[in-house]
Design a protein around this motif. Structure first.
Motif, PDB file in Angstrom:
ATOM      1  N   SER A  70      -3.267  73.083  18.669  1.00 10.98           N
ATOM      2  CA  SER A  70      -4.256  71.986  18.823  1.00 10.98           C
ATOM      3  C   SER A  70      -4.468  72.070  20.605  1.00 10.98           C
ATOM      4  O   SER A  70      -5.532  71.728  21.100  1.00 10.98           O
ATOM      5  N   GLU A 120     -13.332  83.560  20.730  1.00 14.95           N
ATOM      6  CA  GLU A 120     -14.663  83.944  20.504  1.00 14.95           C
ATOM      7  C   GLU A 120     -14.644  85.478  20.053  1.00 14.95           C
ATOM      8  O   GLU A 120     -15.530  85.740  19.162  1.00 14.95           O
ATOM      9  N   GLU A 146      -9.352  82.284  14.605  1.00 12.13           N
ATOM     10  CA  GLU A 146     -10.472  81.301  14.825  1.00 12.13           C
ATOM     11  C   GLU A 146     -10.446  80.459  16.138  1.00 12.13           C
ATOM     12  O   GLU A 146     -11.538  80.002  16.458  1.00 12.13           O
ATOM     13  N   LEU A 147      -9.545  80.622  16.827  1.00 13.63           N
ATOM     14  CA  LEU A 147      -9.412  79.911  18.078  1.00 13.63           C
ATOM     15  C   LEU A 147     -10.136  80.730  19.260  1.00 13.63           C
ATOM     16  O   LEU A 147     -10.759  80.164  20.336  1.00 13.63           O
ATOM     17  N   LEU A 190      -9.148  76.261  25.148  1.00 12.85           N
ATOM     18  CA  LEU A 190     -10.092  77.176  25.142  1.00 12.85           C
ATOM     19  C   LEU A 190     -11.538  76.752  24.872  1.00 12.85           C
ATOM     20  O   LEU A 190     -12.549  77.549  24.841  1.00 12.85           O
ATOM     21  N   ARG A 191     -11.764  75.474  24.476  1.00 12.51           N
ATOM     22  CA  ARG A 191     -12.737  74.898  24.210  1.00 12.51           C
ATOM     23  C   ARG A 191     -13.551  74.177  25.443  1.00 12.51           C
ATOM     24  O   ARG A 191     -14.639  73.603  25.491  1.00 12.51           O
ATOM     25  N   THR A 192     -12.797  74.041  26.396  1.00 12.19           N
ATOM     26  CA  THR A 192     -13.020  73.523  27.770  1.00 12.19           C
ATOM     27  C   THR A 192     -13.693  74.189  28.869  1.00 12.19           C
ATOM     28  O   THR A 192     -12.611  74.854  29.698  1.00 12.19           O
ATOM     29  N   ARG A 200      -6.340  75.089  21.380  1.00  6.19           N
ATOM     30  CA  ARG A 200      -7.603  74.912  20.874  1.00  6.19           C
ATOM     31  C   ARG A 200      -8.337  74.125  21.861  1.00  6.19           C
ATOM     32  O   ARG A 200      -9.602  74.666  22.311  1.00  6.19           O
ATOM     33  N   ALA A 201      -7.891  73.088  22.402  1.00  7.10           N
ATOM     34  CA  ALA A 201      -8.659  72.212  23.301  1.00  7.10           C
ATOM     35  C   ALA A 201      -8.857  73.034  24.690  1.00  7.10           C
ATOM     36  O   ALA A 201      -9.876  72.819  25.172  1.00  7.10           O
ATOM     37  N   SER A 260     -13.083  83.813  25.701  1.00  8.11           N
ATOM     38  CA  SER A 260     -11.696  83.972  25.162  1.00  8.11           C
ATOM     39  C   SER A 260     -11.656  85.219  24.253  1.00  8.11           C
ATOM     40  O   SER A 260     -12.688  85.355  23.510  1.00  8.11           O
TER      41      SER A 260
END
Ligand SMILES: Nc1ncnc2c1ncn2[C@@H]1O[C@H](COP(=O)(O)OP(=O)(O)OP(=O)(O)O)[C@@H](O)[C@H]1O
Length: 357
Positions: free
Chosen positions: A214, A267, A264-265, A220-222, A217-218, A120
């Motif tokens: 949120s 990379e 911060e969300l 982009l973390r998956t 965020r989820a 990201s």
């Protein structure tokens, strides 16, 4: 085609090749009609060659390659949607633009890792009109045209707002999840989230919706699932074990975005600077607007008056000046620009006063 000796051996090899560079992988997102169009296109190249050079009309690998360049699947990419986001092209008016283009190309390059990856990037405009939307669309179009991304979606706040369920935070979050779910099924997808501030806008103190942030965020973390099956328009096709990649580029015009919550969300962050030099403005105008005259005078005027400015604003001001000079025959475009800039400064001052009140 294959039965009647209509294909050369190298064409058969390309069709039967199950690797990433084989016909199956490269037509993953083609519908039945698009595949038929591809075959017709390859056959027409073979026929044209036969007529020109008295050949035998056999379809070769080269004919299939030419057809692949010509026929593009509607489902997979959105080249036309992307191109309208940079109507003036992308001018290389300074070394920072060249650096940003290199950074973007590196970001969308294939990854070596053997596990599925999600990358990201936040593209921050150093001020309104800096050109972050245009650069993100350009990067997506480059990735699409070079085959680095086979599924590209350009998502705006409007797409999320008008999704089923209305415009409430939960409905918008669901719409965003749906967009990501489709992309996660594809082998090499790229999503552009244009104007992420609007997409995530909401009632909390920082101007964002807690649910949207949120959810993002989820998402982009998956990373995408490690499956060997990908869906293409409802059909499932074997992907011969290709590792998946998913790239997400978000744009924002908030100059402080590099320091606030959204940063911060993601990379990576790239900041698109404003133009501060008359010679950069000059290159931008020359490369973007064919009909521009008095470019030197206009560039100096813009920098003297505005000190720093985004490329969108430069091009809009110059277009208006050219248009005004076109209808008022006794006025040159630089004279028209002088008046426009004075009015522009007045409008800005007025807007500032209203905001302070
Ligand atoms: N090097 C460049 N970088 C970005 N845009 C460029 C460049 N050269 C020319 N342009 C043109 O400048 C315009 C930039 O508009 P764009 O909508 O991207 O600005 P923006 O910063 O996203 O605007 P806003 O802040 O209003 O969202 C486009 O028409 C694009 O074709």
């Amino acid at each position: 085609m294959k039965d009647g000796d209509a294909l050369s051996q190298d064409a058969i090899d390309l069709i039967e090749n199950l690797d990433d560079d084989g016909m199956g992988a490269r037509t993953e997102h083609f519908s039945g009609a698009e595949l038929a169009g591809l075959v017709r296109s390859a056959a027409s190249f073979a026929l044209a060659r036969a007529i020109e050079s008295d050949g035998n009309g056999v379809v070769t690998c080269a004919d299939l390659e030419r057809a692949l360049e010509e026929v593009r699947p509607a489902l997979g990419t959105q080249d036309d949607v992307l191109r309208v986001r940079y109507p003036f092209g992308i001018s290389e008016f300074s070394s920072s633009v060249k650096r940003i283009k290199r950074d973007l190309n590196r970001f969308t390059a294939p990854v070596l890792s053997s596990s599925p990856q999600l990358h990201s990037l936040l593209l921050v405009g150093g001020g309104a009109g800096a050109g972050s939307t245009a650069l993100a669309a350009w990067a997506a179009a480059e990735a699409s045209m070079s085959g680095r991304a086979d599924y590209v979606r350009f998502i705006t706040a409007l797409d999320i707002l008008t999704a089923e369920g209305g415009g409430g935070d939960e409905a918008r979050a669901t719409a965003l999840v749906e967009r990501f779910s489709e992309a996660r099924e594809m082998s090499h997808s790229l999503i552009v989230l244009d104007d992420i501030d609007q997409i995530c806008a909401g009632g909390s103190k920082d101007g964002y919706s807690t649910i949207m942030v949120s959810t993002l965020r989820a998402l982009l973390r998956t990373p995408p699932p490690d499956a060997t099956i990908a869906k293409a328009g409802g059909h499932s096709k074997a992907m011969s074990g290709r590792k998946k990649t998913m790239h997400v580029i978000a744009t924002t015009s908030r100059p402080d975005a590099a320091c606030v919550i959204l940063n911060e969300l993601f990379e990576e962050t790239i900041v698109v600077p404003l133009l501060t030099e008359a010679n950069s403005v000059q290159s931008l105008i020359t490369e973007s607007i064919d009909t521009a005259v008095d470019v030197d005078a206009m560039s100096n005027m813009i920098i003297d008056q505005l000190k720093e400015v985004g490329c969108k604003t430069v091009l809009r001001l110059v277009e208006r000046a050219i248009f005004t000079a076109g209808i008022q025959r006794d006025v040159t475009s630089s004279e028209a620009l002088e008046v426009i800039l004075q009015d522009f400064a007045g409008d800005e001052a007025m807007a500032l006063r209203v905001c302070t009140v």
